[in-house]
Design a protein around this motif. Structure first.
Motif, short mmCIF file in Angstrom:
data_model
loop_
_atom_site.label_atom_id
_atom_site.label_comp_id
_atom_site.label_asym_id
_atom_site.label_seq_id
_atom_site.Cartn_x
_atom_site.Cartn_y
_atom_site.Cartn_z
N UNK A 193 0.85 -1.19 0.00
CA UNK A 193 0.00 0.00 0.00
C UNK A 193 0.88 1.24 0.00
N UNK A 194 0.43 2.26 -0.70
CA UNK A 194 1.12 3.54 -0.75
C UNK A 194 0.20 4.58 -0.11
N UNK A 195 0.76 5.36 0.83
CA UNK A 195 -0.02 6.31 1.63
C UNK A 195 0.63 7.69 1.58
N UNK A 196 -0.10 8.69 1.10
CA UNK A 196 0.46 10.04 0.98
C UNK A 196 0.12 10.88 2.22
N UNK A 197 0.64 10.47 3.34
CA UNK A 197 0.39 11.20 4.58
C UNK A 197 1.20 12.49 4.62
N UNK A 198 0.78 13.40 5.50
CA UNK A 198 1.44 14.71 5.61
C UNK A 198 2.86 14.60 6.15
N UNK A 199 3.12 13.59 6.95
CA UNK A 199 4.45 13.42 7.54
C UNK A 199 4.98 12.01 7.25
N UNK A 200 5.36 11.77 6.01
CA UNK A 200 5.81 10.41 5.66
C UNK A 200 7.01 9.94 6.46
#
Length: 128
Positions: free
Chosen positions: A111-118
């Motif tokens: 899974x790829x997740x574009x969170x604000x603080x990777x």
């Protein structure tokens, strides 16, 4: 204890996401000692922390391939939950998990997740 990571919404991604019920209030990643929980509008993914066997920072995604609902990679069945094209955490799972379809039939090896603080999510998941 749970740590929440919000998704980073780029302006060009907001409207396509909204059409599918994906808003800052309905999109986040929660990490506990035992599991990872992703909510992305009406979609969700849950897996045990020990099912995560790899994690890295990635980015440079094309808008057409990532804007709107979660996207399924036809090459490896990975799922992308994207709210920007810049930076994300890419996870690999030992045992594929459900996430994109309502029947929970399709299983994702990553899974790829574009969170604000990777960087902080990566550190929370790997301890590094």
């Amino acid at each position: 204890m749970s740590t929440r990571f919000e998704f980073a919404f780029a302006p060009a991604y907001r409207l396509p996401a909204l059409v599918f019920g994906i808003r800052p209030e309905t999109a986040h990643v929660d990490v506990t000692d035992e599991e990872l929980r992703v909510r992305f509008g009406p979609w969700s993914l849950v897996t045990a922390r020990d099912n995560i066997v790899g994690a890295e920072i990635t980015g440079g995604f094309g808008w057409l391939k990532t804007a709107g609902p979660p996207h399924l990679s036809f090459s490896d069945r990975g799922v992308t939950f994207a709210t920007n094209g810049d930076r994300a955490v890419c996870l690999r799972f030992a045992t594929p998990v459900a996430g994109i379809d309502p029947t929970r039939t399709i299983r994702h090896p990553g899974a790829t997740l574009t969170v604000a603080q990777p960087d902080l999510l990566l550190r929370a998941l790997t301890g590094g």
